[in-house]
Write an enzyme that holds these catalytic residues in place. Sequence first.
Site, short mmCIF file in Angstrom:
data_model
loop_
_atom_site.label_atom_id
_atom_site.label_comp_id
_atom_site.label_asym_id
_atom_site.label_seq_id
_atom_site.Cartn_x
_atom_site.Cartn_y
_atom_site.Cartn_z
N ASN A 164 -13.36 -8.97 -23.17
CA ASN A 164 -12.11 -9.36 -23.83
C ASN A 164 -11.56 -8.30 -24.78
O ASN A 164 -10.96 -8.64 -25.80
CB ASN A 164 -12.34 -10.66 -24.62
CG ASN A 164 -11.71 -11.82 -23.90
OD1 ASN A 164 -10.55 -12.13 -24.13
ND2 ASN A 164 -12.46 -12.45 -23.01
N PRO A 168 -14.38 -14.60 -31.85
CA PRO A 168 -12.96 -14.64 -31.52
C PRO A 168 -12.72 -15.55 -30.33
O PRO A 168 -13.56 -15.59 -29.42
CB PRO A 168 -12.63 -13.18 -31.16
CG PRO A 168 -13.73 -12.37 -31.70
CD PRO A 168 -14.94 -13.24 -31.79
N PRO A 169 -11.63 -16.30 -30.32
CA PRO A 169 -11.50 -17.38 -29.34
C PRO A 169 -11.21 -16.88 -27.93
O PRO A 169 -10.08 -16.75 -27.55
CB PRO A 169 -10.32 -18.18 -29.86
CG PRO A 169 -9.56 -17.23 -30.71
CD PRO A 169 -10.48 -16.19 -31.21
N CYS A 170 -12.26 -16.59 -27.18
CA CYS A 170 -12.03 -16.21 -25.78
C CYS A 170 -13.02 -16.92 -24.88
O CYS A 170 -12.89 -16.92 -23.68
CB CYS A 170 -12.10 -14.71 -25.60
SG CYS A 170 -13.45 -13.94 -26.47
N ASP A 171 -14.02 -17.55 -25.47
CA ASP A 171 -15.01 -18.24 -24.64
C ASP A 171 -15.70 -19.29 -25.52
O ASP A 171 -16.18 -18.98 -26.61
CB ASP A 171 -16.04 -17.20 -24.16
CG ASP A 171 -17.14 -17.83 -23.33
OD1 ASP A 171 -17.20 -19.07 -23.23
OD2 ASP A 171 -17.96 -17.08 -22.79
#
Length: 457
Positions: free
Chosen positions: A397, A357-360
């Site tokens: 996150n 998932p796009p967090c890092d």
Amino acid sequence: MSGYLDELEFMMMEEGFTTRDLLENLLMEVSQTSDKGAFFVADLGDVVKKHLRFLKALPHVKPFYAVKCNSSEGVVRTLAALGAGFDCANKTEIALVQSIGVPPDKIIYTNPCKQISQIKYAASHGVQLMAFDNEVELRKVARSHPRARMVLCIATDNPRSSAFLSVKFGATLKSCRHLLETAKEMNVEIVGISFHVGNGCLDLQAFPRSIADARLVFEMGAELGYKMNLLDIGGGFPGTENSKVRFEEIAATINSALDLYFPEGCGVEIIAKPGRYYVASAFTLAVNVIDKQEVPLDPPGSDDEESGSKKNILYCINDGIYGSFSCIFFDRTCPSPVLHKKPSPHHPLFSSSLRGPPCDGKDCIADGLELPELQVGDWLTFENMGAYTIAASSSFNGYQLPQIKYIMSREAVRLLHGKLPLPEEEDRESMCTPLSCGWEITDTLCITPVFTPARIT
Ligand code: PLP
């Protein structure tokens, strides 16, 4: 079985109904709903099967499951029901196994660097068997747990493991005499020797070497007046069939070394602490594609003639390296997906990457996969996801652990419920297949899939 599975909810699978069948059904069901969260299917029959295989291959060794590898309730309860012991690394793991009724004499507290309050916790909860590898630890134990029965953990010489533990833990052979002498002065009881060859050990000589080293330390102890009676050969066994070395090959080298250095009747009890072995193949993870973008395969400014015509598709899925794919850090492996929708052979393949998932930006699961084009909402499954996956995941996150759906074949349930006798040694292997709902069972056997939500009472 003494009630360990009473509280566990799982689906009982009829013979011939496989994990794959169940996944097909579940994915069809969830595809109709808006909740497309990642989830695991855990085949507890596979854990039962592994246990029988362990007893057959290493008949003189008692397994103590390493809880750190996967502490999910279904695994711990199934292994308790099978009579396995538990290797706990801290108070939380001790509390977990004791909360389901595992007696203290089935627990070994193996972390050689223990917090004093946790040593006291072990003392007050009856856990006596503990590991150490240094003098400071001995002092802490002498003060906080006078009834402890200590196991001296020795270093191994085996860098050919995916995680080589002796970089961090284990006394050198040189320091063992001093530690044994110090323990005597402090009145700390030493009952045995342990080692761990490292996770994912590929060196067939690693166990025999360490067993020979352990023999040396037993003799050192005997010279100092110790009567040690426990050898702990640790973990490090492979958990899947695609490992370069088979479990049975490793077991054969262990048996020969035990015959030589610790023959039957020598008065030494042998235990092991397998983690990965028991759980790796039992867990399959299903994840959903939540986003995608095309990126040029060649860097900007590249003078490749076909530059721009080749593309890499970057898919974002709803689990990542801070979640169930934390095994990528641990094992340095690259998990590869199984597509839920079977592509037609005419579909072109594209270079593809999987991201969490796009967090890092570092949440990279795989690069360079050749996949047909996927769409948002498509499902991917990953097999062999039981070891150091959930156990090492974080809530970074706001990640939530994927739900675990437990399944067990009716045959495995019967066995655990005591309705089937434990098979005689020579029959164990042939018993194994129907216990698991694994991929290997032919899917033509059962046309109408039947699964029943179950509790064993
Ligand atoms: N015992 C100890 C002390 C460990 O540290 C570990 C893993 O790190 C294990 C057992 C389990 O190892 P494996 O999963 O390789 O069997």
